[in-house]
Design a protein around this motif. Structure first.
Motif, PDB file in Angstrom:
ATOM      1  N   ASN A   1       0.823  -1.205   0.000  1.00 24.99           N
ATOM      2  CA  ASN A   1       0.000   0.000   0.000  1.00 24.99           C
ATOM      3  C   ASN A   1       0.855   1.253   0.000  1.00 24.99           C
ATOM      4  OD1 ASN A   1      -2.632   0.569  -0.262  1.00 24.99           O
ATOM      5  ND2 ASN A   1      -3.235  -0.254   1.730  1.00 24.99           N
TER       6      ASN A   1
ATOM      7  N   MET B   1       2.347   1.784  -3.364  1.00 21.52           N
ATOM      8  CA  MET B   1       1.309   2.231  -4.305  1.00 21.52           C
ATOM      9  C   MET B   1       1.061   3.741  -4.138  1.00 21.52           C
ATOM     10  SD  MET B   1      -0.393   0.856  -6.626  1.00 21.52           S
ATOM     11  CE  MET B   1      -1.441   1.701  -7.777  1.00 21.52           C
ATOM     12  N   ALA B   2       0.912   4.155  -2.864  1.00 20.99           N
ATOM     13  CA  ALA B   2       0.666   5.575  -2.601  1.00 20.99           C
ATOM     14  C   ALA B   2       1.828   6.417  -3.113  1.00 20.99           C
ATOM     15  CB  ALA B   2       0.478   5.799  -1.105  1.00 20.99           C
TER      16      ALA B   2
ATOM     17  N   VAL C   1       1.658   6.535  -6.988  1.00 26.48           N
ATOM     18  CA  VAL C   1       0.580   7.347  -7.572  1.00 26.48           C
ATOM     19  C   VAL C   1       0.847   8.833  -7.367  1.00 26.48           C
ATOM     20  CG1 VAL C   1      -1.850   7.953  -7.370  1.00 26.48           C
ATOM     21  CG2 VAL C   1      -1.172   5.560  -7.429  1.00 26.48           C
ATOM     22  N   VAL C   2       1.157   9.208  -6.118  1.00 22.00           N
ATOM     23  CA  VAL C   2       1.396  10.631  -5.848  1.00 22.00           C
ATOM     24  C   VAL C   2       2.625  11.109  -6.623  1.00 22.00           C
ATOM     25  CG1 VAL C   2       1.872  12.337  -4.071  1.00 22.00           C
ATOM     26  CG2 VAL C   2       0.312  10.476  -3.597  1.00 22.00           C
TER      27      VAL C   2
ATOM     28  N   VAL D   1       1.599  11.570 -10.277  1.00 25.91           N
ATOM     29  CA  VAL D   1       0.786  12.789 -10.469  1.00 25.91           C
ATOM     30  C   VAL D   1       1.696  14.017 -10.441  1.00 25.91           C
ATOM     31  CG1 VAL D   1      -1.012  14.234  -9.464  1.00 25.91           C
ATOM     32  CG2 VAL D   1      -1.332  11.771  -9.564  1.00 25.91           C
ATOM     33  N   GLY D   2       2.609  14.043  -9.453  1.00 25.19           N
ATOM     34  CA  GLY D   2       3.532  15.173  -9.348  1.00 25.19           C
ATOM     35  C   GLY D   2       4.421  15.284 -10.569  1.00 25.19           C
TER      36      GLY D   2
ATOM     37  N   ALA E   1       2.425  16.559 -13.547  1.00 27.77           N
ATOM     38  CA  ALA E   1       2.168  17.994 -13.389  1.00 27.77           C
ATOM     39  C   ALA E   1       3.426  18.800 -13.674  1.00 27.77           C
ATOM     40  CB  ALA E   1       1.667  18.279 -11.970  1.00 27.77           C
TER      41      ALA E   1
ATOM     42  N   VAL F   1       4.196  18.766 -17.448  1.00 30.59           N
ATOM     43  CA  VAL F   1       3.254  19.615 -18.187  1.00 30.59           C
ATOM     44  C   VAL F   1       3.607  21.083 -17.985  1.00 30.59           C
ATOM     45  CG1 VAL F   1       0.859  20.394 -18.278  1.00 30.59           C
ATOM     46  CG2 VAL F   1       1.367  17.955 -18.201  1.00 30.59           C
ATOM     47  N   LEU F   2       3.916  21.467 -16.730  1.00 25.77           N
ATOM     48  CA  LEU F   2       4.250  22.873 -16.454  1.00 25.77           C
ATOM     49  C   LEU F   2       5.535  23.279 -17.174  1.00 25.77           C
ATOM     50  CD1 LEU F   2       3.459  23.685 -12.730  1.00 25.77           C
ATOM     51  CD2 LEU F   2       2.343  24.485 -14.793  1.00 25.77           C
TER      52      LEU F   2
ATOM     53  N   ALA G   1       4.750  23.655 -20.759  1.00 26.43           N
ATOM     54  CA  ALA G   1       3.916  24.834 -20.996  1.00 26.43           C
ATOM     55  C   ALA G   1       4.753  26.099 -20.953  1.00 26.43           C
ATOM     56  CB  ALA G   1       2.800  24.902 -19.956  1.00 26.43           C
ATOM     57  N   SER G   2       5.637  26.182 -19.953  1.00 27.53           N
ATOM     58  CA  SER G   2       6.427  27.417 -19.847  1.00 27.53           C
ATOM     59  C   SER G   2       7.387  27.525 -21.027  1.00 27.53           C
ATOM     60  CB  SER G   2       7.188  27.458 -18.523  1.00 27.53           C
ATOM     61  OG  SER G   2       8.171  26.450 -18.513  1.00 27.53           O
TER      62      SER G   2
ATOM     63  N   LEU H   1      -6.732   4.731  -2.426  1.00 28.99           N
ATOM     64  CA  LEU H   1      -5.859   5.773  -1.875  1.00 28.99           C
ATOM     65  C   LEU H   1      -6.645   7.015  -1.473  1.00 28.99           C
ATOM     66  CD1 LEU H   1      -2.881   5.545  -4.363  1.00 28.99           C
ATOM     67  CD2 LEU H   1      -2.871   4.877  -1.979  1.00 28.99           C
TER      68      LEU H   1
ATOM     69  N   TYR I   1      -7.307   8.287   1.205  1.00 22.81           N
ATOM     70  CA  TYR I   1      -6.715   9.088   2.283  1.00 22.81           C
ATOM     71  C   TYR I   1      -5.638  10.046   1.780  1.00 22.81           C
ATOM     72  CZ  TYR I   1      -3.071   5.543   1.900  1.00 22.81           C
ATOM     73  OH  TYR I   1      -2.101   4.726   1.418  1.00 22.81           O
TER      74      TYR I   1
ATOM     75  N   VAL J   1      -2.889  15.123  -2.858  1.00 23.10           N
ATOM     76  CA  VAL J   1      -2.976  15.083  -4.320  1.00 23.10           C
ATOM     77  C   VAL J   1      -3.732  16.294  -4.858  1.00 23.10           C
ATOM     78  CG1 VAL J   1      -3.866  13.779  -6.276  1.00 23.10           C
ATOM     79  CG2 VAL J   1      -2.768  12.593  -4.398  1.00 23.10           C
TER      80      VAL J   1
ATOM     81  N   LEU K   1      -1.603  19.429  -4.807  1.00 27.62           N
ATOM     82  CA  LEU K   1      -0.625  19.320  -5.902  1.00 27.62           C
ATOM     83  C   LEU K   1      -1.269  19.651  -7.241  1.00 27.62           C
ATOM     84  CD1 LEU K   1       2.264  18.293  -6.529  1.00 27.62           C
ATOM     85  CD2 LEU K   1       1.253  16.062  -6.916  1.00 27.62           C
TER      86      LEU K   1
ATOM     87  N   ALA L   1      -0.665  23.060  -9.591  1.00 28.02           N
ATOM     88  CA  ALA L   1      -0.123  22.913 -10.940  1.00 28.02           C
ATOM     89  C   ALA L   1      -1.095  23.455 -11.976  1.00 28.02           C
ATOM     90  CB  ALA L   1       0.172  21.443 -11.223  1.00 28.02           C
TER      91      ALA L   1
ATOM     92  N   PHE M   1      -0.567  26.425 -14.686  1.00 26.43           N
ATOM     93  CA  PHE M   1      -0.732  26.116 -16.110  1.00 26.43           C
ATOM     94  C   PHE M   1      -1.705  27.101 -16.755  1.00 26.43           C
ATOM     95  CE2 PHE M   1      -2.832  23.710 -19.538  1.00 26.43           C
ATOM     96  CZ  PHE M   1      -1.725  23.462 -20.328  1.00 26.43           C
TER      97      PHE M   1
ATOM     98  N   ILE N   1      -0.129  30.470 -17.313  1.00 29.85           N
ATOM     99  CA  ILE N   1       0.783  30.508 -18.465  1.00 29.85           C
ATOM    100  C   ILE N   1      -0.014  30.573 -19.771  1.00 29.85           C
ATOM    101  CG2 ILE N   1       2.490  29.170 -19.742  1.00 29.85           C
ATOM    102  CD1 ILE N   1       3.397  28.026 -17.022  1.00 29.85           C
TER     103      ILE N   1
END
Lengths: 279, 202
Positions: free
Chosen positions: A12, A15-16, A19-20, A23-24, A27, A30-31, A34-35, B72, B74, B79, B82, B86, B90, B93
Motif C-alpha cells: 500500500n 502504491m501511494a 501514484v502521488v 501525479v507530481g 504535473a 506539463v508545467l 507549458a512554460s 488511496l 486518504y 494530491v 498538488l 499545478a 498552467f 501561463i
C-alpha cells in the motif's frame, strides 16, 4: 526490524508513493513544457526602463503605474515624464532608448486658497462624515466660499509622500517634499489644488470665480477680480478671467509689482526652485 | 425535472445557506485581504469562480478514477493541493499567451488563490456531500460556492467602504473594526437557515 517491516502494509505504501509521485511528475512535466511552448517574449528594454523608474506607482507620468510607463516608453513615449525620478532617471531612460536626454518639467502642487479661519467663516456647523468628499455633497460644504479649501484633509490622506498638512482650516503643501505627482489635485472635490511648473514665480491664492463684492463678503482674502494686477504687470503675464487672476508662468519674472498692488493680497511671489535646493 | 430541481437546490444552498466564507469560514484571507475596494473584490470573486470550476473539473475524475480505484482515498488532500497548484500555474501561463486581456484582469489574483482553502474545501466537500452525486452536480456546486464567495466579497467591500468613512474610536480603527464587521455580516447570513428546505418542501 524485520518484524516492523512485515507489519507495515508495504504494498500500500509503495502504491501511494507511486501514484502521488506520478501525479507530481506529470504535473511538473506539463508545467515545464507549458512554460517552454507558451513563453511570451518580454521586451528587454521594458525591463531595463522599469528598473530605472523609482517604483512609486504615483501616476504623475499619466500612465497607470511604473510598469505601464515602462511599456509606453518602449513603444516611443517621451522619456522625461517621470517627475519623482527627476532628471537623473530621465537621463538613464534616454540612454537606454538611445535618444537625447530631455529635462523633466518639475512641478509643484499649490493650494489656490488663503481662506484661513481669520479670513472666512462657516455658513453652518457640519457634523457628518469628516471628509471633503462627503461634506461637499451637503450644499457644497460648510464654508461660506463655495470655491475654497474645506480643510477636511482628503488631499493629506491621499498624498503618497506625506507633503500636505491641514493648518488654520486650509491645506498647506510642503514644497520640499512635494513631488508634483498631482494625486491631491485629482482627489480634491473643489479642484482647489493646482499643479504648477516649478519655474512659476507668482501664484494666485484664490479659486473664487464669483463677482468681487460677493467674493469679498465671503472671504477677506479672496481675489475680487479688480484687474489691478493685470494693468500693472510689466510683462503682461496676468489676465483676469471669470473674476479670477491667472498667471502665465512662462512670462512671469517674479518682480512682485502685482503683489504690491493687490488690495486683498491674494497673490504671492514664490521661488520653488530655491526651496527645492534648500536655500 | 428532479435533476434540475436538485441543481437549483445545490446552487441556492451553496450561495446563501452554506456560504463558504460567512458560514463555514473558509477562504477568510482573501475575504479580509482583498475586500478594501469594490473592483478588486469583484475581480477576486470572478477569479475564485474560475479556479473553483477548473479545480473541480480536474479533481473529480482524479478522485474517482485514480485514488478510489487504488484505495488511496486518504491521499486526497495532498494530491488535490498538488493538482490544483499545478493547474492554476498552467492556466496562468496559457492565459498570458493566448488571452492577455483576461490575464491582465485576473493575473494578480490567480497565484493568490492557488492553494486557497475555499478552493481546496469545495473540491473535497464535493466528494463527501451526499447531494452531489455526479460530475454535473459537482460543477454546479462549485459554481454556487464561487458565486457565494463573490456575494460575500461584494457585500463586505461595501461594508468596509462605510467603515472607512465613519468615525470610530481610535482603538478599533483598522483590523478590529473590520473583524467585528465581518462577524456581523456572518451573523446576518444565519438568517438564511432553513430557506432551501422550506422553498422546496424537503
Amino acid at each position: 526490524m524485520a518484524e516492523i517491516l512485515n507489519s507495515l502494509d508495504t504494498q500500500n505504501i509503495l502504491m501511494a508513493l507511486l501514484v502521488v509521485g506520478l501525479v507530481g511528475l506529470i504535473a511538473g512535466i506539463v508545467l515545464a513544457l507549458a512554460s517552454r511552448f507558451f513563453e511570451v517574449p518580454m521586451d528587454e528594454t521594458i525591463t531595463k526602463v522599469r528598473e530605472c523608474l523609482p517604483g512609486a506607482n504615483c501616476g504623475a507620468c499619466g500612465y497607470a503605474g511604473c510598469d505601464e510607463y515602462a511599456k509606453a516608453v518602449a513603444e516611443g513615449a517621451k522619456t522625461n515624464l517621470c517627475i519623482p525620478g527627476a532628471d537623473s532617471v530621465a537621463a538613464q531612460i534616454a540612454e537606454i532608448m538611445g535618444v537625447s536626454a530631455e529635462d523633466v518639467i518639475e512641478a509643484e502642487a499649490v493650494v489656490k486658497c488663503n481662506g484661513n479661519c481669520n479670513a472666512t467663516c462657516n455658513q453652518f456647523i457640519y457634523d457628518g462624515i469628516n471628509t471633503c468628499q462627503a461634506s461637499t455633497t451637503l450644499y457644497g460644504g460648510p464654508s461660506a466660499c463655495k470655491y475654497g479649501c474645506i480643510g477636511c484633509g482628503d488631499c493629506a490622506a491621499a498624498c503618497p509622500s506625506g507633503a500636505i498638512c491641514i493648518a488654520d482650516g486650509i491645506a498647506h503643501i510642503n514644497t520640499k517634499i512635494c513631488t508634483g505627482c498631482g494625486i491631491c489635485a485629482k482627489t480634491c472635490p473643489k479642484k482647489v489644488i493646482e499643479i504648477v511648473p516649478q519655474v512659476a514665480r507668482t501664484i494666485v491664492l484664490c479659486n473664487n470665480k464669483e463677482k468681487g463684492a460677493v467674493a469679498r463678503k465671503n472671504c477677506q482674502n479672496a481675489c475680487i477680480g479688480c484687474k489691478k494686477c493685470e494693468l500693472n504687470c510689466p510683462e503682461k503675464a496676468i489676465t483676469v478671467v471669470d473674476n479670477l487672476a491667472r498667471v502665465d508662468y512662462a512670462k512671469c519674472t517674479g518682480c512682485g509689482i502685482c503683489v504690491e498692488n493687490c488690495p486683498t493680497k491674494c497673490l504671492k511671489v514664490v521661488d520653488f526652485v530655491a526651496i527645492e535646493n534648500g536655500k | 425535472m428532479d435533476f434540475f430541481k436538485g441543481l437549483v437546490i445545490i446552487i441556492m444552498s451553496q450561495i446563501l445557506v452554506d456560504n463558504y466564507v460567512l458560514r463555514q469560514f473558509l477562504g477568510i484571507c482573501p475575504f479580509l485581504g482583498v475586500s478594501k475596494k469594490l473592483n478588486q473584490a469583484v475581480g477576486m470573486g470572478f477569479s475564485v469562480i474560475f479556479v473553483m470550476l477548473m479545480a473541480t473539473a480536474v479533481t473529480w475524475p482524479i478522485q474517482l478514477y485514480i485514488l478510489d480505484k487504488n484505495g488511496l482515498g486518504y491521499m486526497q488532500t495532498i494530491v488535490f493541493i498538488l493538482v490544483i497548484a499545478a493547474l492554476v500555474q498552467f492556466v496562468e501561463i496559457v492565459l498570458k499567451k493566448f488571452i492577455p486581456a483576461l490575464h491582465k484582469s485576473l493575473g494578480v489574483y490567480l497565484p493568490l488563490i492557488t492553494t486557497n482553502c475555499a478552493v481546496l474545501g469545495v473540491t473535497i466537500n464535493n466528494m463527501n456531500d451526499e447531494r452531489v452525486t455526479c460530475f454535473a452536480e459537482s460543477m454546479v456546486s462549485s459554481l454556487g460556492v464561487g458565486l457565494g464567495f463573490l456575494l460575500a466579497m461584494v457585500i463586505f467591500a461595501g461594508v468596509r467602504s462605510r467603515i472607512d468613512e465613519s468615525e470610530i474610536p481610535e482603538r478599533f480603527k483598522g483590523l478590529p473594526a473590520t473583524l467585528i464587521a465581518a462577524s456581523f455580516v456572518s451573523l446576518s447570513f444565519f438568517g438564511f437557515d432553513g430557506l432551501v428546505e422550506n422553498i422546496f418542501k424537503l
